[in-house]
Design a protein around this motif. Structure first.
Motif, PDB file in Angstrom:
ATOM      1  N   ALA A   1      71.596  -3.113  -7.376  1.00  0.00           N
ATOM      2  CA  ALA A   1      72.569  -3.606  -6.399  1.00  0.00           C
ATOM      3  C   ALA A   1      72.011  -3.539  -4.985  1.00  0.00           C
ATOM      4  O   ALA A   1      72.237  -4.442  -4.175  1.00  0.00           O
ATOM      5  N   ALA A   2      71.268  -2.477  -4.674  1.00  0.00           N
ATOM      6  CA  ALA A   2      70.671  -2.362  -3.342  1.00  0.00           C
ATOM      7  C   ALA A   2      69.627  -3.454  -3.118  1.00  0.00           C
ATOM      8  O   ALA A   2      69.594  -4.083  -2.059  1.00  0.00           O
ATOM      9  N   TRP A   3      68.778  -3.707  -4.106  1.00  0.00           N
ATOM     10  CA  TRP A   3      67.778  -4.770  -3.957  1.00  0.00           C
ATOM     11  C   TRP A   3      68.426  -6.157  -3.907  1.00  0.00           C
ATOM     12  O   TRP A   3      67.988  -7.028  -3.144  1.00  0.00           O
ATOM     13  N   LEU A   4      69.463  -6.373  -4.701  1.00  0.00           N
ATOM     14  CA  LEU A   4      70.164  -7.663  -4.644  1.00  0.00           C
ATOM     15  C   LEU A   4      70.833  -7.864  -3.287  1.00  0.00           C
ATOM     16  O   LEU A   4      70.876  -8.984  -2.771  1.00  0.00           O
ATOM     17  N   SER A   5      71.354  -6.803  -2.702  1.00  0.00           N
ATOM     18  CA  SER A   5      71.959  -6.901  -1.375  1.00  0.00           C
ATOM     19  C   SER A   5      70.917  -7.231  -0.328  1.00  0.00           C
ATOM     20  O   SER A   5      71.160  -8.027   0.585  1.00  0.00           O
ATOM     21  N   PHE A   6      69.757  -6.607  -0.447  1.00  0.00           N
ATOM     22  CA  PHE A   6      68.706  -6.849   0.537  1.00  0.00           C
ATOM     23  C   PHE A   6      68.109  -8.244   0.390  1.00  0.00           C
ATOM     24  O   PHE A   6      68.006  -8.986   1.367  1.00  0.00           O
ATOM     25  N   VAL A   7      67.736  -8.614  -0.815  1.00  0.00           N
ATOM     26  CA  VAL A   7      67.056  -9.894  -1.036  1.00  0.00           C
ATOM     27  C   VAL A   7      68.041 -11.062  -1.100  1.00  0.00           C
ATOM     28  O   VAL A   7      67.806 -12.113  -0.499  1.00  0.00           O
ATOM     29  N   GLY A   8      69.145 -10.888  -1.805  1.00  0.00           N
ATOM     30  CA  GLY A   8      70.076 -11.990  -2.021  1.00  0.00           C
ATOM     31  C   GLY A   8      71.406 -11.833  -1.342  1.00  0.00           C
ATOM     32  O   GLY A   8      72.363 -12.531  -1.683  1.00  0.00           O
ATOM     33  N   GLY A   9      71.491 -10.923  -0.373  1.00  0.00           N
ATOM     34  CA  GLY A   9      72.746 -10.697   0.333  1.00  0.00           C
ATOM     35  C   GLY A   9      73.304 -11.929   1.018  1.00  0.00           C
ATOM     36  O   GLY A   9      74.512 -12.187   0.947  1.00  0.00           O
ATOM     37  N   PRO A  10      72.451 -12.733   1.693  1.00  0.00           N
ATOM     38  CA  PRO A  10      72.983 -13.944   2.321  1.00  0.00           C
ATOM     39  C   PRO A  10      73.562 -14.960   1.338  1.00  0.00           C
ATOM     40  O   PRO A  10      74.321 -15.840   1.728  1.00  0.00           O
ATOM     41  N   LEU A  11      73.225 -14.834   0.069  1.00  0.00           N
ATOM     42  CA  LEU A  11      73.772 -15.733  -0.953  1.00  0.00           C
ATOM     43  C   LEU A  11      74.872 -15.079  -1.777  1.00  0.00           C
ATOM     44  O   LEU A  11      75.441 -15.705  -2.668  1.00  0.00           O
ATOM     45  N   GLY A  12      75.151 -13.803  -1.531  1.00  0.00           N
ATOM     46  CA  GLY A  12      76.215 -13.103  -2.239  1.00  0.00           C
ATOM     47  C   GLY A  12      75.848 -12.641  -3.635  1.00  0.00           C
ATOM     48  O   GLY A  12      76.734 -12.386  -4.448  1.00  0.00           O
ATOM     49  N   LEU A  13      74.561 -12.498  -3.929  1.00  0.00           N
ATOM     50  CA  LEU A  13      74.155 -12.135  -5.287  1.00  0.00           C
ATOM     51  C   LEU A  13      74.664 -10.762  -5.709  1.00  0.00           C
ATOM     52  O   LEU A  13      75.034 -10.565  -6.865  1.00  0.00           O
ATOM     53  N   GLN A  14      74.713  -9.812  -4.765  1.00  0.00           N
ATOM     54  CA  GLN A  14      75.205  -8.485  -5.120  1.00  0.00           C
ATOM     55  C   GLN A  14      76.683  -8.520  -5.450  1.00  0.00           C
ATOM     56  O   GLN A  14      77.165  -7.748  -6.271  1.00  0.00           O
ATOM     57  N   ARG A  15      77.434  -9.415  -4.831  1.00  0.00           N
ATOM     58  CA  ARG A  15      78.862  -9.535  -5.140  1.00  0.00           C
ATOM     59  C   ARG A  15      79.060 -10.029  -6.569  1.00  0.00           C
ATOM     60  O   ARG A  15      79.936  -9.558  -7.282  1.00  0.00           O
ATOM     61  N   PHE A  16      78.249 -11.000  -6.984  1.00  0.00           N
ATOM     62  CA  PHE A  16      78.356 -11.508  -8.350  1.00  0.00           C
ATOM     63  C   PHE A  16      77.944 -10.434  -9.351  1.00  0.00           C
ATOM     64  O   PHE A  16      78.533 -10.329 -10.424  1.00  0.00           O
ATOM     65  N   TYR A  17      76.938  -9.642  -9.021  1.00  0.00           N
ATOM     66  CA  TYR A  17      76.496  -8.576  -9.924  1.00  0.00           C
ATOM     67  C   TYR A  17      77.572  -7.503 -10.067  1.00  0.00           C
ATOM     68  O   TYR A  17      77.847  -7.045 -11.174  1.00  0.00           O
ATOM     69  N   LEU A  18      78.178  -7.111  -8.967  1.00  0.00           N
ATOM     70  CA  LEU A  18      79.120  -5.995  -9.002  1.00  0.00           C
ATOM     71  C   LEU A  18      80.548  -6.398  -9.372  1.00  0.00           C
ATOM     72  O   LEU A  18      81.266  -5.620  -9.989  1.00  0.00           O
TER      73      LEU A  18
END
Length: 148
Positions: free
Chosen positions: A7-24
């Protein structure tokens, strides 16, 4: 089981696309679907600068928006990475024990924190400097017009 490091890496790399939101929160998360909009507006601001030059007033607003979105993704990565395992598992893995391994911090989590801190701070400061510089240049130009 939701992994804190991922989740931390998804927030850092894909945060502007909301990838961590979809994961969580799943594919139906409305904030995840709205996240790419300010990112796209910021990229449009960069395109406007390339086409119209640095004197474009809309780009002064849109480019810092992209910087703020990148910085907010980095801040979210820092937030997730620093969350205690008990709090992480209670929030994102409610069926697991409070000390489950998916909420533990490891060296990959620390790497995500370091990268997020470095890139997020640099992006935020660059965005603020860009917008303030152009704002004050515009104020000086308008003051020169008034004084003539």
């Amino acid at each position: 089981m939701k992994n804190k490091t991922l989740a931390a890496w998804l927030s850092f790399v894909g945060g502007p696309l909301g990838l961590q939101r979809f994961y969580l929160h799943g594919i139906g998360d409305i904030w995840g679907w709205l996240s790419p909009i300010p990112t796209a507006l910021g990229l449009y601001g960069i395109e406007r600068v390339q086409q119209r030059g640095l004197d474009d007033h809309w780009s002064w607003l849109l480019i810092p928006l992209l910087g703020l979105v990148i910085a907010s993704g980095a801040l979210t990565a820092i937030f997730y990475g620093l969350m205690t395992p008990e709090k992480w598992n209670a929030r994102f893995n409610p069926g697991a024990t409070l000390d489950a391994t998916s909420g533990q911090t490891n060296w990959l989590t620390v790497g995500a924190l370091a990268c997020a801190l470095l890139v997020g701070t640099g992006t935020l400061m660059a965005s603020l400097a860009y917008s303030f510089q152009h704002y004050f240049e515009y104020q000086i130009e308008e003051a020169a017009k008034i004084s003539q």
